[in-house]
Write a protein that holds these residues in place. Structure first.
Motif, PDB file in Angstrom:
ATOM      1  N   GLU A 158      18.298  38.781   1.651  1.00  0.00           N
ATOM      2  CA  GLU A 158      18.258  38.823   0.194  1.00  0.00           C
ATOM      3  C   GLU A 158      18.963  37.579  -0.325  1.00  0.00           C
ATOM      4  OE1 GLU A 158      19.586  42.472  -1.287  1.00  0.00           O
ATOM      5  OE2 GLU A 158      18.817  42.072  -3.302  1.00  0.00           O
ATOM      6  N   ASP A 159      18.448  37.022  -1.395  1.00  0.00           N
ATOM      7  CA  ASP A 159      19.014  35.756  -1.884  1.00  0.00           C
ATOM      8  C   ASP A 159      18.941  34.694  -0.799  1.00  0.00           C
ATOM      9  OD1 ASP A 159      21.433  37.565  -3.734  1.00  0.00           O
ATOM     10  OD2 ASP A 159      19.656  36.520  -4.476  1.00  0.00           O
ATOM     11  N   GLU A 160      17.778  34.625  -0.230  1.00  0.00           N
ATOM     12  CA  GLU A 160      17.540  33.611   0.792  1.00  0.00           C
ATOM     13  C   GLU A 160      17.695  32.250   0.134  1.00  0.00           C
ATOM     14  OE1 GLU A 160      16.524  34.300   4.026  1.00  0.00           O
ATOM     15  OE2 GLU A 160      16.244  32.217   4.600  1.00  0.00           O
ATOM     16  N   GLU A 161      18.482  31.429   0.766  1.00  0.00           N
ATOM     17  CA  GLU A 161      18.723  30.092   0.229  1.00  0.00           C
ATOM     18  C   GLU A 161      17.405  29.355   0.080  1.00  0.00           C
ATOM     19  OE1 GLU A 161      21.454  28.406   3.053  1.00  0.00           O
ATOM     20  OE2 GLU A 161      21.005  26.464   2.143  1.00  0.00           O
ATOM     21  N   ALA A 162      17.188  28.720  -1.039  1.00  0.00           N
ATOM     22  CA  ALA A 162      15.952  27.945  -1.196  1.00  0.00           C
ATOM     23  C   ALA A 162      16.077  26.747  -0.294  1.00  0.00           C
ATOM     24  CB  ALA A 162      15.792  27.514  -2.644  1.00  0.00           C
ATOM     25  N   ALA A 163      15.254  26.725   0.715  1.00  0.00           N
ATOM     26  CA  ALA A 163      15.383  25.652   1.706  1.00  0.00           C
ATOM     27  C   ALA A 163      14.004  25.272   2.184  1.00  0.00           C
ATOM     28  CB  ALA A 163      16.223  26.144   2.888  1.00  0.00           C
ATOM     29  N   GLY A 164      13.918  24.174   2.820  1.00  0.00           N
ATOM     30  CA  GLY A 164      12.628  23.773   3.349  1.00  0.00           C
ATOM     31  C   GLY A 164      12.796  22.712   4.399  1.00  0.00           C
ATOM     32  N   LYS A 165      11.745  22.502   5.117  1.00  0.00           N
ATOM     33  CA  LYS A 165      11.770  21.469   6.150  1.00  0.00           C
ATOM     34  C   LYS A 165      10.356  20.944   6.324  1.00  0.00           C
ATOM     35  CE  LYS A 165      13.712  20.807  10.723  1.00  0.00           C
ATOM     36  NZ  LYS A 165      14.392  21.445  11.843  1.00  0.00           N
ATOM     37  N   VAL A 166      10.248  19.654   6.383  1.00  0.00           N
ATOM     38  CA  VAL A 166       8.947  19.027   6.630  1.00  0.00           C
ATOM     39  C   VAL A 166       9.145  18.076   7.794  1.00  0.00           C
ATOM     40  CG1 VAL A 166       7.194  17.497   5.703  1.00  0.00           C
ATOM     41  CG2 VAL A 166       8.248  19.135   4.218  1.00  0.00           C
ATOM     42  N   ALA A 167       8.213  18.089   8.730  1.00  0.00           N
ATOM     43  CA  ALA A 167       8.395  17.211   9.889  1.00  0.00           C
ATOM     44  C   ALA A 167       7.067  16.601  10.284  1.00  0.00           C
ATOM     45  CB  ALA A 167       8.963  18.013  11.052  1.00  0.00           C
ATOM     46  N   TYR A 168       7.139  15.386  10.740  1.00  0.00           N
ATOM     47  CA  TYR A 168       5.943  14.708  11.250  1.00  0.00           C
ATOM     48  C   TYR A 168       6.279  14.118  12.599  1.00  0.00           C
ATOM     49  CZ  TYR A 168       2.623  11.085  12.263  1.00  0.00           C
ATOM     50  OH  TYR A 168       1.729  10.302  12.920  1.00  0.00           O
ATOM     51  N   GLY A 169       5.373  14.282  13.541  1.00  0.00           N
ATOM     52  CA  GLY A 169       5.622  13.709  14.854  1.00  0.00           C
ATOM     53  C   GLY A 169       4.389  12.993  15.360  1.00  0.00           C
ATOM     54  N   PHE A 170       4.626  11.979  16.165  1.00  0.00           N
ATOM     55  CA  PHE A 170       3.522  11.261  16.796  1.00  0.00           C
ATOM     56  C   PHE A 170       3.801  11.175  18.283  1.00  0.00           C
ATOM     57  CE2 PHE A 170      -0.007   8.568  17.254  1.00  0.00           C
ATOM     58  CZ  PHE A 170       0.328   7.613  18.192  1.00  0.00           C
TER      59      PHE A 170
ATOM     60  N   ASP B  51      -4.581  14.148  38.215  1.00  0.00           N
ATOM     61  CA  ASP B  51      -3.127  14.125  38.122  1.00  0.00           C
ATOM     62  C   ASP B  51      -2.711  14.737  36.796  1.00  0.00           C
ATOM     63  OD1 ASP B  51      -3.005  10.782  39.503  1.00  0.00           O
ATOM     64  OD2 ASP B  51      -2.882  12.734  40.512  1.00  0.00           O
ATOM     65  N   ALA B  52      -1.457  15.109  36.732  1.00  0.00           N
ATOM     66  CA  ALA B  52      -0.931  15.635  35.466  1.00  0.00           C
ATOM     67  C   ALA B  52      -0.632  14.471  34.520  1.00  0.00           C
ATOM     68  CB  ALA B  52       0.334  16.444  35.737  1.00  0.00           C
ATOM     69  N   THR B  53      -0.283  14.789  33.303  1.00  0.00           N
ATOM     70  CA  THR B  53      -0.127  13.744  32.295  1.00  0.00           C
ATOM     71  C   THR B  53       1.021  12.799  32.631  1.00  0.00           C
ATOM     72  OG1 THR B  53       1.211  15.267  30.977  1.00  0.00           O
ATOM     73  CG2 THR B  53      -1.104  15.055  30.389  1.00  0.00           C
ATOM     74  N   GLY B  54       0.860  11.562  32.211  1.00  0.00           N
ATOM     75  CA  GLY B  54       1.858  10.528  32.485  1.00  0.00           C
ATOM     76  C   GLY B  54       2.862  10.426  31.359  1.00  0.00           C
ATOM     77  N   ARG B  55       3.335   9.220  31.121  1.00  0.00           N
ATOM     78  CA  ARG B  55       4.394   9.003  30.151  1.00  0.00           C
ATOM     79  C   ARG B  55       3.945   9.374  28.748  1.00  0.00           C
ATOM     80  NH1 ARG B  55       5.023   3.532  30.402  1.00  0.00           N
ATOM     81  NH2 ARG B  55       6.182   3.795  32.331  1.00  0.00           N
ATOM     82  N   ASN B  56       4.862   9.956  28.010  1.00  0.00           N
ATOM     83  CA  ASN B  56       4.581  10.277  26.618  1.00  0.00           C
ATOM     84  C   ASN B  56       5.759   9.822  25.772  1.00  0.00           C
ATOM     85  OD1 ASN B  56       3.608  11.414  24.271  1.00  0.00           O
ATOM     86  ND2 ASN B  56       4.324  13.473  24.753  1.00  0.00           N
ATOM     87  N   LEU B  57       5.484   8.914  24.841  1.00  0.00           N
ATOM     88  CA  LEU B  57       6.551   8.447  23.950  1.00  0.00           C
ATOM     89  C   LEU B  57       6.319   9.136  22.623  1.00  0.00           C
ATOM     90  CD1 LEU B  57       6.142   4.714  24.891  1.00  0.00           C
ATOM     91  CD2 LEU B  57       8.028   6.168  25.546  1.00  0.00           C
ATOM     92  N   SER B  58       7.345   9.723  22.097  1.00  0.00           N
ATOM     93  CA  SER B  58       7.114  10.420  20.835  1.00  0.00           C
ATOM     94  C   SER B  58       8.212  10.105  19.844  1.00  0.00           C
ATOM     95  CB  SER B  58       7.036  11.929  21.072  1.00  0.00           C
ATOM     96  OG  SER B  58       8.270  12.406  21.521  1.00  0.00           O
ATOM     97  N   VAL B  59       7.816  10.147  18.597  1.00  0.00           N
ATOM     98  CA  VAL B  59       8.800  10.012  17.516  1.00  0.00           C
ATOM     99  C   VAL B  59       8.601  11.200  16.593  1.00  0.00           C
ATOM    100  CG1 VAL B  59       9.163   7.542  17.506  1.00  0.00           C
ATOM    101  CG2 VAL B  59       7.246   8.471  16.249  1.00  0.00           C
ATOM    102  N   ARG B  60       9.683  11.633  16.037  1.00  0.00           N
ATOM    103  CA  ARG B  60       9.590  12.765  15.131  1.00  0.00           C
ATOM    104  C   ARG B  60      10.602  12.554  14.010  1.00  0.00           C
ATOM    105  NH1 ARG B  60       7.372  17.836  14.792  1.00  0.00           N
ATOM    106  NH2 ARG B  60       8.726  19.503  14.089  1.00  0.00           N
ATOM    107  N   ILE B  61      10.133  12.796  12.806  1.00  0.00           N
ATOM    108  CA  ILE B  61      11.027  12.657  11.667  1.00  0.00           C
ATOM    109  C   ILE B  61      10.950  13.961  10.891  1.00  0.00           C
ATOM    110  CG2 ILE B  61       9.184  11.348  10.472  1.00  0.00           C
ATOM    111  CD1 ILE B  61      11.364  10.021   8.839  1.00  0.00           C
ATOM    112  N   SER B  62      12.112  14.535  10.596  1.00  0.00           N
ATOM    113  CA  SER B  62      12.045  15.751   9.808  1.00  0.00           C
ATOM    114  C   SER B  62      13.079  15.700   8.701  1.00  0.00           C
ATOM    115  CB  SER B  62      12.195  16.986  10.681  1.00  0.00           C
ATOM    116  OG  SER B  62      13.434  17.038  11.282  1.00  0.00           O
ATOM    117  N   TYR B  63      12.686  16.263   7.603  1.00  0.00           N
ATOM    118  CA  TYR B  63      13.489  16.236   6.401  1.00  0.00           C
ATOM    119  C   TYR B  63      13.777  17.667   6.004  1.00  0.00           C
ATOM    120  CZ  TYR B  63      14.585  15.666   1.459  1.00  0.00           C
ATOM    121  OH  TYR B  63      15.169  15.746   0.234  1.00  0.00           O
ATOM    122  N   LYS B  64      15.027  17.963   5.797  1.00  0.00           N
ATOM    123  CA  LYS B  64      15.392  19.347   5.534  1.00  0.00           C
ATOM    124  C   LYS B  64      16.162  19.422   4.228  1.00  0.00           C
ATOM    125  CE  LYS B  64      18.412  22.483   7.766  1.00  0.00           C
ATOM    126  NZ  LYS B  64      19.023  22.951   8.966  1.00  0.00           N
ATOM    127  N   TRP B  65      15.895  20.409   3.456  1.00  0.00           N
ATOM    128  CA  TRP B  65      16.650  20.588   2.216  1.00  0.00           C
ATOM    129  C   TRP B  65      17.000  22.045   2.032  1.00  0.00           C
ATOM    130  CZ3 TRP B  65      11.420  19.868   2.367  1.00  0.00           C
ATOM    131  CH2 TRP B  65      10.619  20.844   1.732  1.00  0.00           C
TER     132      TRP B  65
END
Lengths: 184, 901
Positions: B369-381, B887-901
């Protein structure tokens, strides 16, 4: 609050019945268009000898009943034939489909054991690559062995691939049937 | 900073006033006289009190006095924290020079001065009282350490000044610790006051009382075994009561450190895995491996069991779909989950779904109850597959709280170290809406809807025909159909799945002791699998299944006493499974209707030293299978089955001393056969074999014994476990000696059979924090399985594996982590059990750097760059079906940015 409780319970009960107690009609039995159930190689004589037919039939598809092989006629040694390969399933012949998608299909023929038989492609697909439904067959000395007929779907066609090398072509095997053949 | 406090007394005060003996170093300058141990100060005299001491002006008891007290110059600045005035009829006079403190005036008793004062002021106070007019002036520089300063207090005529010790730290922080997840009290949780420098323990109901606190901002760390710690900074001004919710994500199977260093970010770690499949996120749990079908599907394996033996709960509802397929992954998006854990024994008895001991729980965070108004948005590549992932989540509300989560993923062909894996793209679009309505403190209603949609590409070269093709593919370096170019396109073979879950539950808490919950969960699972086919058939699925599942549940939770409670539930579930016509292929599993009625009861006794749990479950499962005969002529044949099964579990845990605890469990479960085990029929293209069920199969009987030890030190936590599980009438796929000849060639045939199996193993987890900036995490799991009927090892047993992780947080907000996964070769397999010997062991290394940037108003930005399989190691995993082809998957480089409020 008890009122609300009653409504909730009522709603639950309704959902139970709303979805029915299961459909009782029989499901539709699939028309198995995809499956090939029979292969026939007809060897039409280029000369005086008789026609030979080699056929394979497996009507229940993947089911447990054994397939049926039958040979009609007798191959003569040192003779020339024109081979005609035909595929069918419960709905009828599917040769037209295979020819339409000739680029995606290729038939291969391999001989083993004492079977002296040489096959060469006579037909080709829309890109002038071999198809294999029509072949030129010459028999050698008398003997017996096995003839493996393979139909590949989406093979890699090219100069390295010969009539007896399905392995190099890859693709998926739609048909792979081994006939016991005797030449007299 | 200078301060002056003016103390002056009006003439209405008695000419003589009493001065009690100074407790701090104070000097009285002026005329004094002594009456009965009290020193009276004549008006005009002064008292000098050492800094940090409080000086109180106390009226004499003899008469009415009214006076104001004026403070004097301060030699060096310091901050006044508070003043207390105990007066009657007090009137404050002037507002101070620099700040405007807030006063609370009371007719009698205390007058509390400014709540918080920074810097210093000039005050004048009048006091008049009949009995006493004591005036306490308290000064405390920040950090509650006294500095060496002096202050003087001038008193006017007749006033007395009492010197008093600095105010005693006598405030109390009390409250309760509850699990965020289900409001269960966290018995014997720890509250550590970082400022105060000591800790206390809560009682068996999670209540705690922390006394002797000084005023001011203090940090407290709340911890409990099996929970993430939480650190709160509170500004203590007076006795305070709080309720602290801890993120409880463990029973016995997983553990976190119980130390003063709060493990901040379990939730965030889970969020970071959102771009992956669910099972990849589950691999972080000790004892969990993955059974893969290449990049397209992964299923969790726990203690050697998976699929029909390891149920998955999606927000409390058993995930219902085509779980029998080894190439069918659970259709759940990890982004919606706040808690991911594996439970077994008594706790697992509560849940529906086929299992022989354990169940995987995937749960979103409950709404408050009275859940804090919050959010999160994230993008990853991600570089491997050039995949884009977008996740969003917002929550808020008061009486009606909500949380909306969304995910979208788009990726193309993945890459093994040497070549592209053709047709391994993936698309996903998911949505989840969570609602909670708090009618009143005793009644809450919750609703949940989630939708999962995915288009999954299957490696083109992995779709082979018969045995000859398979043998040839096995011998190739690269799979067939490999091309040098990358594409996002998804062609056949592929899977298109869609899963809907709708859940409504209402909870009544008439009093502290009882809690009743009524729940409905409805699911729709639609699965289409497309093979490469001739002509227009290519656009028609070769497998098209639709399944409706409805679950009704009533649950009761009853507190019997401070340490004991009872849990019970009744469930009724029904399933309708249909093959959609038009595939042109006879279905692999038939249409069926099923229903199940169950009851469950458990008793929990949770003392501090000794805990035990006992549970009982009963299920009655009914199936009606509507099958198409395999022999000709094709006809419909219906079969009915009824299976009654029970489950019994008993677990105990004993604390041996402060740092050690032992646990043991015994679970008996009977598992009814699933529809694929009874009626599978046909070529399962995904596994290149003909599978046939056996409708004469009976339920499996399994007994699982577990034992474990937990050692908690200041820096090191160790959790070790053992298990042994004999299973009678174990249902397995027995390879037949003869191949089946079909027009496509020869195929291996597998028949479902019952035999005797024995599974056993051990796992170990170590968590070491040598220094607050360094964390080391190690997990090891060993499993063995034997098919005693065949006198052979069981297939699909994970090989021994070890995960090591090291993380370093050099400064606040930064984190570096290195992870290693070491998998041994699976040596326990006979040559005739597989087409290919198990691949060699391998080691994979991952690296990640993350930075959390705090922004004003409680917002934050989180950046993460990571490299998985950083050395581009070429490897194949035994539990991955793709190992025959690529073969199984090789190298994976990833970036992720997330914004939380």
């Amino acid at each position: 609050m008890t009122n609300r409780l009653t409504y909730l319970l009522l709603a639950f009960v309704l959902i139970i019945f709303a979805n029915g107690c299961g459909e009782d009609e029989d499901p539709l039995i699939e028309n198995e268009e995809e499956v090939i159930t029979s292969v026939t190689l007809t060897l039409l004589p280029n000369g005086g000898q008789g026609t030979v037919t080699l056929s394979f039939s497996d009507p229940d598809g993947d089911g447990g009943d054994d397939p049926v092989f039958s040979t009609d006629g007798q191959l003569e040694a040192n003779a020339s034939y024109r081979g005609q390969l035909s595929f069918a399933n419960a709905t009828g012949s599917i040769d037209a489909e295979i020819i339409d998608e000739g680029v995606d299909h290729q038939a291969f023929y391999q001989t083993t054991g004492g079977l002296a038989m040489t096959l060469t492609y006579l037909d080709s697909d829309q890109l002038l690559q071999p198809l294999g439904l029509m072949t030129d067959i010459s028999t050698g000395v008398a003997g017996s062995g096995q003839l493996t007929i393979t139909l590949r779907h989406e093979p890699v066609k090219g100069p390295l691939v010969t009539i007896s090398s399905p392995d190099l072509a890859g693709g998926e095997t739609d048909v792979e049937v081994i006939f016991d053949v005797t030449v007299q | 900073m200078r301060f002056s406090l003016l103390l002056s007394l009006t003439l209405c005060c008695q000419p003589l006033a009493a001065v009690t003996s100074p407790l701090c170093n104070s000097e009285i300058k002026g005329q004094t006289s002594k009456v009965k141990n009290q020193t009276f100060l004549a008006s005009g005299s002064q008292i000098e009190a050492a800094s940090g001491c409080s000086v109180a002006n106390r009226e004499s008891l003899l008469g009415v006095a009214a006076g104001a007290v004026e403070a004097i110059e301060e030699s060096r600045a310091s901050q006044l924290i508070d003043y207390f005035f105990l007066c009657e009829g007090l009137r404050e006079r002037l507002p101070p020079r620099r700040s405007t403190p807030r006063y609370v005036k009371r007719p009698f008793g205390a007058l509390y001065g400014p709540e918080s004062i920074d810097g210093f002021h000039e005050q004048s106070f009048f006091c008049g009282s009949q009995i006493a007019c004591p005036l306490f002036v308290t000064r405390e520089p920040r950090g509650s350490q006294f500095k060496n300063q002096t202050s003087r207090i001038e008193t006017a005529l007749g006033s007395s000044v009492t010197n008093r010790e600095s105010p005693s730290c006598s405030l109390t922080l009390s409250g309760r610790l509850l699990s965020e997840h289900d409001d269960e009290s966290l018995a014997y949780a720890t509250v550590y006051g970082q400022t105060a420098g000591r800790g206390i323990q809560a009682d068996s109901a999670g209540n705690f009382v922390f006394t002797g606190l000084c005023e001011g901002k203090q940090a407290f760390t709340f911890t409990h075994i099996g929970c993430d710690g939480e650190t709160l900074t509170l500004d203590i001004r007076r006795d305070t009561q709080i309720t602290v919710y801890l993120h409880h994500h463990d029973n016995y199977t997983e553990t976190v450190t119980v130390s003063a260093t709060a493990n901040a970010g379990y939730s965030r770690e889970l969020d970071e895995r959102a771009p992956q499949q669910l099972t990849d996120a589950l691999e972080r749990i000790t004892g969990v491996s993955s059974l893969r079908a290449g990049t397209s599907a992964a299923k969790p394996v726990f203690d050697g069991v998976f699929g029909n033996r390891l149920s998955v709960q999606n927000n409390g509802i058993a995930q219902s779909g085509q779980q029998w397929g080894n190439d069918h992954a659970p259709e759940i998006d990890p982004w919606i989950a706040a808690y991911v854990r594996v439970v077994e024994g008594v706790e697992a008895l509560k849940y529906a779904g086929p299992t022989v001991a354990a169940t995987v729980l995937i749960e979103p965070a409950p709404l408050r109850e009275d859940e804090e108004a919050a959010g999160k948005v994230a993008y990853g590549f991600q570089s491997n597959g050039r995949g884009h992932t977008l996740n969003a989540r917002i929550s808020g509300g008061e009486r009606l709280a909500y949380r909306l989560s969304m995910s979208g993923k788009y990726s193309g062909d993945q890459q093994a170290p040497d070549y592209y894996l053709a047709n391994t793209g993936r698309r996903e679009g998911n949505l989840a809406l969570q609602l909670a309505y708090f009618h009143n403190p005793k009644w809450t209603t919750r609703a949940y809807y989630s939708n999962f949609n995915a288009g999954i590409g299957v490696l083109r070269g992995a779709h082979v025909g018969n045995l000859t093709d398979l043998e040839f593919a096995i011998n190739r370096e690269e799979p067939f159909f490999t091309v040098d170019t990358f594409t996002y396109r998804l062609n056949s073979p592929k899977q298109v799945v869609s899963h809907h879950l709708a859940k409504v539950e209402t909870e009544f808490r008439p009093n502290e002791d009882h809690r009743f919950t009524f729940r409905y969960g409805g699911q729709l699972n639609i699965r289409e699998e497309f093979d490469v086919r001739r002509g227009e058939l290519n656009d028609m699925p070769a497998l098209s299944l639709q399944q409706f599942n409805h679950l009704f549940e009533g649950a009761w939770h009853h507190e019997l006493g401070p340490d004991r409670h009872l849990d019970a539930n009744l469930q009724y579930e029904f399933t309708f499974n249909d093959n959609e016509p038009g595939t042109g292929v006879l279905p692999l599993i038939p249409d069926y209707n099923a229903n199940r009625a169950s009851g469950y009861l458990a008793y929990h006794q949770e003392g501090e030293q000794f805990q035990y749990h006992a549970g009982l479950r009963f299920d009655r499962q009914f199936y009606e299978a509507i099958t198409i005969s395999r022999d000709l002529p094709r006809r419909i044949e219906r079969f009915e089955h009824v299976f009654s099964t029970i489950g019994v579990s008993f677990e105990l845990r004993r604390k041996l001393g402060k740092r050690t605890s032992l646990r043991a469990g015994l679970t008996l479960r009977q598992r009814a056969p699933q529809i694929n085990e009874l009626y599978s029929n046909g070529l399962h293209q995904g596994v290149s074999g003909i599978e046939e069920g056996d409708r004469m199969l009976a339920p499996e009987q399994s007994v699982k014994l577990t034992a474990g030890l937990l050692l908690v030190g200041d820096r090191l936590t160790l959790n070790a476990g053992l298990f042994a599980q004999p299973i009678k009438d174990y249902i397995f796929l027995e390879p037949q000696p003869d191949f089946r000849l079909t027009i496509r060639g020869a195929f291996p045939v597998f028949l479902y059979r019952a035999g005797d199996a024995l599974l056993y193993g051990a796992n170990l987890r170590a968590f070491y924090v040598p220094h607050p900036k360094w964390e080391f995490d190690g997990r090891m799991a060993l499993v063995r399985g034997q098919n005693r009927a065949e006198k052979q090892p069981l297939i699909f047993m994970p090989s021994d594996n070890l995960r090591l992780g090291l993380s370093y947080a050099p400064a606040s907000g930064w984190k570096f982590a290195v992870d290693g996964l070491f998998v041994a070769r699976q040596t326990r397999l006979d040559a005739d059990q597989d087409f290919l010997v198990p691949p060699p062991g391998y080691a994979l290394f991952d690296l990640s750097i993350s930075r959390e940037i705090g922004l004003p108003s409680d917002r934050s930005l989180h950046l993460r760059a990571a490299a998985q399989n950083i050395f581009n190691t070429r490897y194949r995993d035994y539990l991955d079906r793709q190992r025959y082809f690529a073969d199984a998957t090789g190298r994976n480089l990833s970036v992720r940015i997330s914004y939380k409020w």
